[in-house]
Motif scaffolding. Structure first.
Motif, PDB file in Angstrom:
ATOM      1  N   ARG A 117       0.830  -1.211   0.000  1.00  0.00           N
ATOM      2  CA  ARG A 117       0.000   0.000   0.000  1.00  0.00           C
ATOM      3  C   ARG A 117       0.861   1.256   0.000  1.00  0.00           C
ATOM      4  O   ARG A 117       1.922   1.297   0.617  1.00  0.00           O
ATOM      5  CB  ARG A 117      -0.895  -0.026   1.248  1.00  0.00           C
ATOM      6  N   GLU A 118       0.382   2.293  -0.685  1.00  0.00           N
ATOM      7  CA  GLU A 118       0.986   3.613  -0.616  1.00  0.00           C
ATOM      8  C   GLU A 118      -0.036   4.562  -0.012  1.00  0.00           C
ATOM      9  O   GLU A 118      -1.109   4.765  -0.575  1.00  0.00           O
ATOM     10  CB  GLU A 118       1.401   4.096  -2.012  1.00  0.00           C
ATOM     11  N   SER A 119       0.282   5.122   1.153  1.00  0.00           N
ATOM     12  CA  SER A 119      -0.627   6.038   1.829  1.00  0.00           C
ATOM     13  C   SER A 119       0.138   7.242   2.354  1.00  0.00           C
ATOM     14  O   SER A 119       1.320   7.139   2.703  1.00  0.00           O
ATOM     15  CB  SER A 119      -1.341   5.348   2.998  1.00  0.00           C
ATOM     16  N   GLY A 120      -0.564   8.375   2.428  1.00  0.00           N
ATOM     17  CA  GLY A 120       0.036   9.581   2.976  1.00  0.00           C
ATOM     18  C   GLY A 120       0.296  10.628   1.911  1.00  0.00           C
ATOM     19  O   GLY A 120      -0.064  10.469   0.740  1.00  0.00           O
ATOM     20  N   HIS A 149      -3.716   3.813  -1.810  1.00  0.00           N
ATOM     21  CA  HIS A 149      -4.082   2.764  -2.769  1.00  0.00           C
ATOM     22  C   HIS A 149      -3.251   1.519  -2.526  1.00  0.00           C
ATOM     23  O   HIS A 149      -2.098   1.587  -2.102  1.00  0.00           O
ATOM     24  CB  HIS A 149      -3.896   3.246  -4.216  1.00  0.00           C
ATOM     25  N   ALA A 150      -3.898   0.368  -2.782  1.00  0.00           N
ATOM     26  CA  ALA A 150      -3.214  -0.922  -2.722  1.00  0.00           C
ATOM     27  C   ALA A 150      -2.954  -1.461  -4.124  1.00  0.00           C
ATOM     28  O   ALA A 150      -2.021  -2.230  -4.332  1.00  0.00           O
ATOM     29  CB  ALA A 150      -4.042  -1.927  -1.921  1.00  0.00           C
ATOM     30  N   GLN A 151      -3.803  -1.077  -5.087  1.00  0.00           N
ATOM     31  CA  GLN A 151      -3.597  -1.473  -6.479  1.00  0.00           C
ATOM     32  C   GLN A 151      -3.022  -0.305  -7.267  1.00  0.00           C
ATOM     33  O   GLN A 151      -3.124   0.860  -6.861  1.00  0.00           O
ATOM     34  CB  GLN A 151      -4.909  -1.958  -7.100  1.00  0.00           C
ATOM     35  N   SER A 152      -2.413  -0.638  -8.391  1.00  0.00           N
ATOM     36  CA  SER A 152      -1.786   0.348  -9.275  1.00  0.00           C
ATOM     37  C   SER A 152      -1.973  -0.107 -10.716  1.00  0.00           C
ATOM     38  O   SER A 152      -2.363  -1.255 -10.981  1.00  0.00           O
ATOM     39  CB  SER A 152      -0.283   0.462  -8.983  1.00  0.00           C
ATOM     40  N   VAL A 153      -1.678   0.789 -11.633  1.00  0.00           N
ATOM     41  CA  VAL A 153      -1.596   0.397 -13.045  1.00  0.00           C
ATOM     42  C   VAL A 153      -0.275  -0.338 -13.217  1.00  0.00           C
ATOM     43  O   VAL A 153       0.794   0.253 -13.133  1.00  0.00           O
ATOM     44  CB  VAL A 153      -1.671   1.628 -13.972  1.00  0.00           C
ATOM     45  N   MET A 154      -0.351  -1.640 -13.440  1.00  0.00           N
ATOM     46  CA  MET A 154       0.851  -2.467 -13.511  1.00  0.00           C
ATOM     47  C   MET A 154       1.371  -2.632 -14.945  1.00  0.00           C
ATOM     48  O   MET A 154       2.546  -2.883 -15.155  1.00  0.00           O
ATOM     49  CB  MET A 154       0.573  -3.846 -12.896  1.00  0.00           C
ATOM     50  N   LYS A 155       0.480  -2.502 -15.918  1.00  0.00           N
ATOM     51  CA  LYS A 155       0.887  -2.561 -17.323  1.00  0.00           C
ATOM     52  C   LYS A 155       0.118  -1.496 -18.086  1.00  0.00           C
ATOM     53  O   LYS A 155      -1.118  -1.415 -17.985  1.00  0.00           O
ATOM     54  CB  LYS A 155       0.607  -3.939 -17.926  1.00  0.00           C
ATOM     55  N   LEU A 156       0.829  -0.675 -18.847  1.00  0.00           N
ATOM     56  CA  LEU A 156       0.199   0.428 -19.560  1.00  0.00           C
ATOM     57  C   LEU A 156      -0.570  -0.056 -20.791  1.00  0.00           C
ATOM     58  O   LEU A 156      -0.151  -0.996 -21.457  1.00  0.00           O
ATOM     59  CB  LEU A 156       1.262   1.423 -20.032  1.00  0.00           C
ATOM     60  N   PRO A 157      -1.677   0.624 -21.105  1.00  0.00           N
ATOM     61  CA  PRO A 157      -2.266   0.417 -22.429  1.00  0.00           C
ATOM     62  C   PRO A 157      -1.300   0.924 -23.505  1.00  0.00           C
ATOM     63  O   PRO A 157      -0.418   1.755 -23.222  1.00  0.00           O
ATOM     64  CB  PRO A 157      -3.529   1.289 -22.394  1.00  0.00           C
ATOM     65  N   THR A 158      -1.469   0.473 -24.717  1.00  0.00           N
ATOM     66  CA  THR A 158      -0.654   1.003 -25.813  1.00  0.00           C
ATOM     67  C   THR A 158      -1.015   2.467 -26.055  1.00  0.00           C
ATOM     68  O   THR A 158      -2.126   2.907 -25.742  1.00  0.00           O
ATOM     69  CB  THR A 158      -0.883   0.186 -27.101  1.00  0.00           C
ATOM     70  N   ASN A 159      -0.074   3.194 -26.596  1.00  0.00           N
ATOM     71  CA  ASN A 159      -0.282   4.607 -26.936  1.00  0.00           C
ATOM     72  C   ASN A 159      -0.662   5.458 -25.731  1.00  0.00           C
ATOM     73  O   ASN A 159      -1.452   6.402 -25.836  1.00  0.00           O
ATOM     74  CB  ASN A 159      -1.347   4.752 -28.030  1.00  0.00           C
ATOM     75  N   THR A 160      -0.113   5.111 -24.553  1.00  0.00           N
ATOM     76  CA  THR A 160      -0.354   5.855 -23.321  1.00  0.00           C
ATOM     77  C   THR A 160       0.940   6.537 -22.898  1.00  0.00           C
ATOM     78  O   THR A 160       2.013   5.932 -22.966  1.00  0.00           O
ATOM     79  CB  THR A 160      -0.853   4.917 -22.210  1.00  0.00           C
ATOM     80  N   THR A 161       0.841   7.790 -22.458  1.00  0.00           N
ATOM     81  CA  THR A 161       2.013   8.566 -22.058  1.00  0.00           C
ATOM     82  C   THR A 161       2.068   8.691 -20.552  1.00  0.00           C
ATOM     83  O   THR A 161       1.071   9.085 -19.927  1.00  0.00           O
ATOM     84  CB  THR A 161       1.960   9.974 -22.687  1.00  0.00           C
ATOM     85  N   VAL A 162       3.224   8.364 -19.955  1.00  0.00           N
ATOM     86  CA  VAL A 162       3.418   8.529 -18.519  1.00  0.00           C
ATOM     87  C   VAL A 162       3.792   9.979 -18.241  1.00  0.00           C
ATOM     88  O   VAL A 162       4.767  10.501 -18.785  1.00  0.00           O
ATOM     89  CB  VAL A 162       4.514   7.585 -17.991  1.00  0.00           C
TER      90      VAL A 162
END
Length: 236
Positions: A117-120, A149-162
């Motif tokens: 988890r990431e909190s704060g 949050h305990a979940q995250s985006v673990m794999k990006l969709p195609t054509n997505t910019t970070v």
């Protein structure tokens, strides 16, 4: 009149609702004072109906205590609408669960983060693309943001910019199209709301080796993160 729709995907903890308002109310408080005259605010509780309001000019997708990877029927029913919204260039801003759901709807994978988890209140860093993005470019290169949050985006969709990242999460902010963004952090949270979440999560945070007292002391205002909501209105 067209509406900026707040897509409600869950409820905050009861003590947060009682003292500060539910997720949608936190967004309303941030947005109502700066809402353009041509827009109204509407709430769509996606857990209760799969039919959106009429005349949607843009949408903000809230957080939730549900998990995207559980693929609850109401959550899965939102995915085709999000895909269509991107195809029609409807402005979107996903937040926390909304961030993870948008990524999953558009071809990515959201699941439990192996680091826990990431909190704060944590610092978030813009990427080079984030520094040039029309929504994010006015932010400082590094800024504090409220997270839980305990979940995250673990794999990006195609054509997505970070657009932003930090030491815990490589995908703190994403852009999917010209006016479609999502953020893992909570621009609608205030310090008292963040405090309440840390208090509720004390045991879970201790179990993963974190000090809740240190996290509570570190909570601060996040004006840069919150400003994203107001700036998003310019794209609606």
């Amino acid at each position: 009149m067209t509406s900026l729709v707040i897509i409600k995907t869950g409820d905050a903890f009861p003590e947060v609702v009682d003292q500060h308002g539910d997720f949608e109310q936190l967004f309303i408080e941030q947005l109502s004072a700066v809402l353009p005259a041509h827009l109204s605010l509407a709430i769509w509780d996606a857990r209760l109906t799969s039919t959106p309001p009429a005349n949607v000019a843009g949408a903000v997708i809230t957080g939730s205590h549900s998990m995207v990877s559980n693929k609850e029927p109401w959550s899965e029913a939102l995915k085709p609408w999000l895909q269509q919204a991107l195809a029609e260039d409807i402005p979107l801003l996903g937040v926390c669960y909304g961030h993870q759901l948008m990524a999953a709807a558009l071809g990515g994978i959201s699941d439990y983060h192996p680091a826990g988890r990431e909190s704060g209140t944590r610092r978030v860093q813009l990427t080079r693309a984030g520094q040039q993005d029309p929504l994010f470019s006015q932010l400082p290169e590094s800024f504090p943001a409220h997270l839980t949050h305990a979940q995250s985006v673990m794999k990006l969709p195609t054509n997505t910019t970070v657009l932003a990242h930090n030491s815990h999460d490589a995908h703190q902010a994403l852009r999917y199209g010209p006016r479609q963004w999502s953020v893992q952090f909570h621009p609608e949270f205030t310090p008292p709301v963040m405090h309440a979440y840390i208090e509720r999560q004390r045991a879970a945070l201790r179990d993963q080796g974190e000090d809740p007292e240190e996290l509570l002391v570190a909570v601060t205002d996040t004006p840069d993160a919150s400003s994203l909501l107001r700036r998003f209105l310019a794209f609606v």
